[in-house]
Each structure stands twice: as C-alpha cells, then as structure tokens.
Design an enzyme around this catalytic site. Structure first.
Site, PDB file in Angstrom:
ATOM      1  N   GLY A 224     -28.113  32.704  -8.146  1.00 26.38           N
ATOM      2  CA  GLY A 224     -28.598  34.617  -8.738  1.00 26.38           C
ATOM      3  C   GLY A 224     -27.411  35.056  -9.002  1.00 26.38           C
ATOM      4  O   GLY A 224     -26.283  34.573  -9.536  1.00 26.38           O
ATOM      5  N   THR A 228     -24.295  39.813  -5.352  1.00 28.39           N
ATOM      6  CA  THR A 228     -25.323  38.834  -4.388  1.00 28.39           C
ATOM      7  C   THR A 228     -24.725  37.360  -3.007  1.00 28.39           C
ATOM      8  O   THR A 228     -24.196  36.999  -1.934  1.00 28.39           O
ATOM      9  CB  THR A 228     -26.677  38.355  -4.001  1.00 28.39           C
ATOM     10  OG1 THR A 228     -27.125  38.947  -4.539  1.00 28.39           O
ATOM     11  CG2 THR A 228     -27.711  37.894  -2.653  1.00 28.39           C
ATOM     12  N   GLU A 246     -24.279  29.154  -7.486  1.00 27.40           N
ATOM     13  CA  GLU A 246     -25.099  29.071  -8.994  1.00 27.40           C
ATOM     14  C   GLU A 246     -24.672  30.870 -10.094  1.00 27.40           C
ATOM     15  O   GLU A 246     -26.084  31.451  -8.951  1.00 27.40           O
ATOM     16  CB  GLU A 246     -25.662  28.628  -9.163  1.00 27.40           C
ATOM     17  CG  GLU A 246     -26.017  26.680  -9.277  1.00 27.40           C
ATOM     18  CD  GLU A 246     -24.632  26.349  -9.850  1.00 27.40           C
ATOM     19  OE1 GLU A 246     -24.314  26.646 -11.044  1.00 27.40           O
ATOM     20  OE2 GLU A 246     -24.335  25.164 -10.201  1.00 27.40           O
ATOM     21  N   CYS A 280     -29.041  32.129 -17.212  1.00 27.78           N
ATOM     22  CA  CYS A 280     -27.814  32.428 -16.795  1.00 27.78           C
ATOM     23  C   CYS A 280     -26.954  32.010 -17.721  1.00 27.78           C
ATOM     24  O   CYS A 280     -25.885  32.220 -17.883  1.00 27.78           O
ATOM     25  CB  CYS A 280     -27.440  31.669 -15.417  1.00 27.78           C
ATOM     26  SG  CYS A 280     -28.709  30.419 -15.693  1.00 27.78           S
TER      27      CYS A 280
END
Ligand code: NAD
Length: 474
Positions: A224, A228, A246, A280
C-alpha cells in the site's frame, strides 16, 4: 445487492453491519461485505493461532498439494472472479496490452502454482569430522496480510501463498474499496484448507490497524502507500513483528538518444497507462533526450487520444475509470497544479463529465523535478515527460526522489542501457521494458518504496525464521 462473506475459522461471519462496495464505472454500490469489529480481528487471529501447530506440522508435500488445489479453485472460478474484479476495481476484463482482470486471474494462478513448488530444504553449511551445521527455515506463526485496491486478488495471492507454503497461518485484510473478489476467494479456499489456516476480515484502516497491532501477530506483509507503511512499522515495534513492506513507487524511465520513436513510444505508453497508471511499478516519470523530445511527446499524445476509455465490462475498453473518487481528485489536483506551474497539457487534463470516475489519458510536457506531478506518485493516467540534455543529468534527476521501486532505460544499445540502469536507485531495473514481474524473480523497493522482497526463493524466505542447528560429532 449481494453481501460477500467474511470468513473466520472456516465459517461465514455476520457482524450485523455491512460496507457498500462501489463500481467505479458507475459510481454506485454493486455489492457489500460485513463491517468487521475489533472482536472479529481478535477471533480471526485466535483462529489462525489455533490452526498454526497442525499446519506447521503438515508435511511440505501435503501443503504443496493444497496450494495447487487453491490454484485449481482460482482456475475453476475464473469468469466469476474476473467479473467481480472488473466491477470493484474498474479495470477492463482484458484491457490495454491485455492488462486487465484476465491478467490478474492469470497472474494469481501462475503465482500460486510456482510458489507452491518452491523448495524449502535445509542448507548444510558444514559437514565434517567435527560437526554438521544445518540452516533450517521455520514458519513464523500468524501472518497479517493487508492489501491495496489496485490489484486486490493478485496481491492477496502474493501474500498468502508464500506465507502458507512456509507453514504460517494467515489473517487477511483487503482494501475496503475492493474486498469482494478476495473475500470470495477465501470462501472458496475453505473447501481446500483446514479451518483457521486462512481467514479474512473486511473493514477499513481502523481494522487494518487493529490487525497490524495485534499482540498475537508475528509478521505483517503490507502492500500500500508509504504513509500507511510507516504507521504499520511504528506499530510493529512493540512486539518486534517481522515486516515486508511493498510501498509506493515513482518510477523513472530514461529514453537514451537514438531510440526508434514509434516502437518505443508504443511500449512506453503501455507501461505508463495500463490499469490507468494505478500500478505500483507503472512508469510514472519519463525522461527523454532533447533530440527526440518533441517526437516522443507527439507519439504519446497520438496514443493517448486513440485509447478507448470506458466501462471495463465492455470488451472494447482498454482503460477503465479510476478506482475511487479520492484518487480521481488526486489526479485532477496534480493536473491543475502542473498547468499552473508551467506544464503544457498536451492531451486530456480533466475528468469526464457524467457517471463514473473517468479521467482523460493525459500527457504533460514542460515540467521537471520540483513540480508536484514529477515529485509525487500520481497513481493515475497522467504522465509527465521531462526533457534532458545529457545522460548524467537524466540519471541524477531519476534518482532525485525518495521512492525506489523500479526504473527503466530504453535503447537499442543494451550494454549502455544496462550500465545506465545499474546506476538507478531502485529495487528492479528493466531494459526496454517496465514493471514486468514474474513469480520466480525477487521484487521489492529500496529507499522509501519498502522493506524486503516478494517472489521466488528470496520472497518465500521472508515468511520464515532461520534456525541454525549445530551437531557436534565428538
Ligand atoms: P493505503 O495505504 O491507503 O491502503 C492499503 C491498505 O492499508 C488498505 O487495506 C487499508 O485499509 C489499510 N490501512 C489503512 N490505514 C491503515 C493503518 N493505519 N494500519 C493498517 N492498515 C491500514 O494504500 P492504497 O491507496 O490502497 O494503495 C495504493 C498504494 O499502494 C500506492 O502508493 C501504490 O504504489 C502502492 N502499491 C505498492 C505495491 C508494491 O508492490 N510496492 C503494489 C501495489 C500498490
């Protein structure tokens, strides 16, 4: 509207309250999931803890067979799961360059089978007259998996399968935006796995935080945002939980002088815009030499205007909507900021009127590092194309970012491209490609893009602790 179950200890749990899940192509709910309460997190962790001794003791071959059966369950339910993924994420069934729900399912299946087959044998460090030293890989216990909304099922598989392969049990918390296909998969998995080995709780960030901070969780695997990820790392300190993080990326690509413009532009467009840039390791900043700057911009604009944007359930659609309204607003804000600070919007630049969270594919020229659109992760269909005049400058600009997930270099001179690529500060560098991952090659970020890697033997080992066994022979 159907409510998809939350599964704890092999049973569907009704919490008395539900969360709506929105189809972003319509901007309306299409399904719901139970809203987990803190006591559901406790129950899920307790179930995983109770299931751990028997699962750890299950022989490798038996665990591997069950994981292959999970791959079979994904295959057998592919049409239903693809439909759910398209409805909850907005991504097309096939999509630009075949990057869509079909690929998400295909990837989930491939990762499941390849990871199931990974060996986990002890390593012998020394075996002589004096002693034998073996390095064993033991499971950690209960793994908490927390996933994002862009590739919900595939990323859940990336977390779950190596965790289970190594002998851990799992509590999964999917994104509140996209919990449906994941919850359905966990339901299907109960026909294969013993109760408590794989549990799912559906809820928002508060439920994620309750799970990540739970005293009886031994490891967190999180995919995420960087923000966070940092909060999770803080919370993990109390009991020194193991972490794989990740996180966000802001991947640079450098086109070296002398590129074949139409061929390279088509590939660049695909790797920047597939899944609407919501991957990502999408290409998020493109550095192009003076000599080809205008030509590459023109070609990218032509492709951006030609790409078919629409509801992902329409087989003609190449790009769907943004996954949620907040992300649509982020992209709109970055486009407006670019225009206000010297950026030239060459195509697109705005949200579409009407229903759904659609944004026109956008190419922006005239910016460099220091502009928000270049420095921040846009996670949407808007690409800044940045001019450079010498390769050293391009390398410095590419590395001038706190993220370090992926990077790419584009040239027909493979040796030169590889030499430039190795100087990029990122976990994976691709030459004439970007973002392509596979289940047997490690993938992860450096700098603020994360900690640890996933996939292959290196990724599997992150779900284990080493135990060194030294046997004296006299
Ligand atoms: P996010 O961080 O907002 O949410 C991810 C998950 O964390 C969700 O399930 C959410 O409910 C949960 N969460 C939120 N607050 C929490 C807290 N305090 N404690 C525990 N859990 C909490 O990220 P997102 O917007 O869903 O995903 C997009 C981001 O993910 C992008 O930055 C993207 O680059 C990154 N991403 C990285 C990779 C990778 O492999 N590096 C892959 C996919 C996505």
């Amino acid at each position: 509207m159907k409510t998809y179950p939350m599964t704890i200890n092999g049973k569907a749990i009704d919490t008395g309250r539900t969360l709506d899940v929105i189809n972003p192509a319509l901007g309306r709910p299409f399904a719901a999931v139970p809203a987990a309460r803190p006591q559901d997190v406790d129950a899920a962790v307790a179930a995983a803890r109770a299931a751990f001794p028997a699962w750890r003791a299950t022989p490798h071959a038996a665990r591997q067979a069950m994981l292959h059966a999970l791959g079979g369950a994904l295959e057998a339910n592919m049409p239903e799961l693809m439909d759910l993924i398209t409805r909850e994420t907005g991504k097309p069934l096939q999509g630009l360059n075949n990057v869509g729900s079909g690929m998400e399912l295909g990837g989930a299946i491939a990762w499941t089978h390849v990871t199931a087959d990974l060996p986990l044998e002890p390593e012998v460090i020394q075996d002589n007259d004096q002693a034998r030293i073996e390095v064993h890989r033991k499971p950690l216990g209960v793994v908490a998996s927390i996933t994002p909304w862009n590739w919900p099922l595939m990323i859940a598989i990336w977390h779950i399968i190596p965790a289970l392969r190594a002998g851990n049990t799992v509590v999964l918390k999917p994104s509140e935006y996209t919990p449906v296909a994941t919850a359905r998969f966990v339901e299907l998995a109960q026909a294969v796995l013993p109760p408590g080995v794989l549990n799912v709780v559906t809820g928002g960030g508060d439920i994620g935080a309750a799970l990540a901070g739970h005293a009886d969780v031994n490891k967190i695997v999180f995919t995420g945002s960087t923000r966070t990820g940092k909060r999770i790392m803080e919370g993990a300190a109390a009991s020194l939980k193991r972490l794989t993080l990740e996180l966000g990326g802001n991947d640079a690509g450098i086109v070296l002088p002398g590129a074949d413009v139409p061929a390279v532009a088509a590939r660049l467009f695909g790797v920047a815009f597939h899944n609407n840039g919501q991957t990502c390791a999408c290409l998020k900043r493109l550095y192009v030499h003076d000599s080809q700057y205008e030509a590459i911009c023109n070609e990218l604009v032509r492709l951006a205007r030609a790409v078919r944007v629409g509801d992902g359930l329409d087989p003609q659609t190449e790009l769907g909507p943004l996954q949620n309204r907040a992300q649509l607003d982020v992209v709109g804000t970055l486009a407006a900021d670019a225009a206000a600070h010297g950026g030239r919007i060459l195509s697109g630049g705005k949200a579409r009127a009407g229903q759904g969270y659609f944004f026109e594919p956008t190419i922006v020229a005239g910016l460099s590092n220091g502009a928000r659109l270049v420095d921040e992760e846009q996670f949407g269909p808007i690409l800044p194309v940045i001019r450079y005049s010498d390769v050293e400058q391009a390398i410095a600009l590419a590395n001038d970012n706190p993220n370090g997930l992926g990077g790419s270099v584009w040239s027909s001179d493979l040796q030169l491209a590889a030499a430039v690529g190795k100087r990029l500060e990122c976990g994976t560098v691709w030459i004439n490609e970007h973002g392509a991952v596979q289940p047997d090659a490690p993938f992860g970020g450096v700098k603020q893009s994360g900690i640890g890697v996933e996939f292959g033997r290196h990724g599997l080992e992150e779900f284990t602790a080493i135990q060194t066994v030294k046997i004296m022979k006299h």
